[in-house]
Motif scaffolding. Structure first.
Motif, PDB file in Angstrom:
ATOM      1  N   TYR A  39     -34.742  68.403 -66.177  1.00 38.13           N
ATOM      2  CA  TYR A  39     -33.430  68.320 -65.689  1.00 38.13           C
ATOM      3  C   TYR A  39     -32.306  68.665 -66.041  1.00 38.13           C
ATOM      4  O   TYR A  39     -31.145  68.915 -65.590  1.00 38.13           O
ATOM      5  CB  TYR A  39     -33.246  67.018 -64.633  1.00 38.13           C
ATOM      6  N   CYS A  43     -29.038  73.452 -68.846  1.00 39.59           N
ATOM      7  CA  CYS A  43     -27.555  73.595 -68.832  1.00 39.59           C
ATOM      8  C   CYS A  43     -27.162  73.038 -70.223  1.00 39.59           C
ATOM      9  O   CYS A  43     -26.192  73.782 -70.820  1.00 39.59           O
ATOM     10  CB  CYS A  43     -26.868  72.543 -67.816  1.00 39.59           C
ATOM     11  N   HIS A  77     -23.865  60.849 -59.346  1.00 39.68           N
ATOM     12  CA  HIS A  77     -23.046  61.714 -58.403  1.00 39.68           C
ATOM     13  C   HIS A  77     -22.664  63.064 -58.587  1.00 39.68           C
ATOM     14  O   HIS A  77     -22.089  63.857 -57.781  1.00 39.68           O
ATOM     15  CB  HIS A  77     -21.818  60.806 -57.784  1.00 39.68           C
ATOM     16  N   GLY A  78     -22.819  63.197 -59.856  1.00 37.06           N
ATOM     17  CA  GLY A  78     -22.209  64.472 -60.706  1.00 37.06           C
ATOM     18  C   GLY A  78     -20.718  64.397 -60.653  1.00 37.06           C
ATOM     19  O   GLY A  78     -20.335  63.459 -60.372  1.00 37.06           O
ATOM     20  N   GLN A  80     -17.346  67.363 -61.241  1.00 35.71           N
ATOM     21  CA  GLN A  80     -16.390  68.582 -60.977  1.00 35.71           C
ATOM     22  C   GLN A  80     -14.969  68.431 -61.360  1.00 35.71           C
ATOM     23  O   GLN A  80     -14.522  67.518 -61.780  1.00 35.71           O
ATOM     24  CB  GLN A  80     -16.478  69.168 -59.733  1.00 35.71           C
ATOM     25  N   VAL A  93     -19.493  72.318 -62.777  1.00 31.00           N
ATOM     26  CA  VAL A  93     -19.912  71.376 -61.806  1.00 31.00           C
ATOM     27  C   VAL A  93     -21.151  70.941 -62.408  1.00 31.00           C
ATOM     28  O   VAL A  93     -22.204  71.642 -62.600  1.00 31.00           O
ATOM     29  CB  VAL A  93     -20.025  71.825 -60.445  1.00 31.00           C
ATOM     30  N   THR A  95     -24.353  68.836 -61.007  1.00 29.89           N
ATOM     31  CA  THR A  95     -24.886  68.287 -59.599  1.00 29.89           C
ATOM     32  C   THR A  95     -25.316  66.851 -59.710  1.00 29.89           C
ATOM     33  O   THR A  95     -25.608  66.508 -60.745  1.00 29.89           O
ATOM     34  CB  THR A  95     -26.148  69.161 -59.323  1.00 29.89           C
ATOM     35  N   ALA A  96     -25.428  66.118 -58.690  1.00 27.77           N
ATOM     36  CA  ALA A  96     -25.820  64.865 -58.473  1.00 27.77           C
ATOM     37  C   ALA A  96     -27.329  64.783 -58.792  1.00 27.77           C
ATOM     38  O   ALA A  96     -28.182  65.574 -58.549  1.00 27.77           O
ATOM     39  CB  ALA A  96     -25.560  64.400 -57.266  1.00 27.77           C
ATOM     40  N   HIS A  97     -27.777  63.618 -59.526  1.00 28.75           N
ATOM     41  CA  HIS A  97     -29.134  63.417 -59.819  1.00 28.75           C
ATOM     42  C   HIS A  97     -29.503  62.165 -59.009  1.00 28.75           C
ATOM     43  O   HIS A  97     -30.300  61.497 -59.958  1.00 28.75           O
ATOM     44  CB  HIS A  97     -29.371  63.502 -61.451  1.00 28.75           C
ATOM     45  N   GLY A 139     -20.459  62.240 -52.664  1.00 25.72           N
ATOM     46  CA  GLY A 139     -20.228  63.728 -53.419  1.00 25.72           C
ATOM     47  C   GLY A 139     -19.845  63.658 -54.811  1.00 25.72           C
ATOM     48  O   GLY A 139     -19.649  62.422 -55.337  1.00 25.72           O
ATOM     49  N   PRO A 140     -19.611  64.558 -55.493  1.00 24.86           N
ATOM     50  CA  PRO A 140     -19.231  64.399 -56.877  1.00 24.86           C
ATOM     51  C   PRO A 140     -17.885  63.961 -57.364  1.00 24.86           C
ATOM     52  O   PRO A 140     -16.994  64.104 -56.450  1.00 24.86           O
ATOM     53  CB  PRO A 140     -19.159  65.924 -57.372  1.00 24.86           C
TER      54      PRO A 140
END
Length: 161
Positions: A39, A43, A77-78, A80, A93, A95-97, A139-140
């Motif tokens: 995961y 990135c 939650h990620g 940004q 960004v 992303t949430a995991h 959300g993030p």
């Protein structure tokens, strides 16, 4: 219960390949490495160096080596917005995991906090569970807001002598 089931599946898979570590700490480290490769490495790269001007390196990185609660929130939650890592600004960004189990998050964060040149304390599944249970975030996170979100709910801050 599902966290232990997921861990059991990973361990059974390792055992079937003849790669079953004997030590529980080694098992956790192996799980962390596997979660990272699945995961995170796309990135942040297999070596943890990230992608210049897009994804930050994992060391030196005050987000990784700093407060456990903040790091758990970031993964759940990620994030940004503009994020300062060292002397550089990143604006992409993550992303949430939150679909990962508490064991998987604890394992991967411990792996990151103890590799790539980092030497920070491990994170436990109980710490992840406490942050997850107390979280009201939808959300993030905005990086500037997340920076101030510290601590593990229900856990007293460490006192310095």
């Amino acid at each position: 219960m599902r966290a232990w089931y997921a861990l059991a599946l990973v361990l059974v898979a390792c055992q079937s390949k003849g790669q079953m570590p004997q030590n529980p700490e080694d098992r956790l480290a192996q799980l962390g490495r596997q979660v990272y490769q699945t995961y995170c490495a796309t990135c942040h790269q297999p070596n943890g160096q990230g992608v210049a001007n897009i994804y930050p390196p994992l060391t030196p990185n005050e987000w990784i080596q700093g407060d456990k609660g903040r790091l758990i929130r970031l993964v759940l939650h990620g994030v940004q917005g503009e994020m300062r890592v060292g002397d550089r600004i990143y604006n992409s960004v993550m992303t949430a995991h939150d679909f990962l189990t508490d064991d998987q998050i604890a394992a991967v964060l411990t792996f990151v906090r103890q590799n790539f040149g980092n030497q920070a304390d491990p994170i436990t599944p109980e710490e992840v569970a406490a942050v997850r249970a107390a979280s009201q975030q939808k959300g993030p996170w905005e990086a500037s807001v997340l920076w101030d979100q510290v601590g593990i709910p229900g856990k007293k801050p460490a006192t310095k002598p």
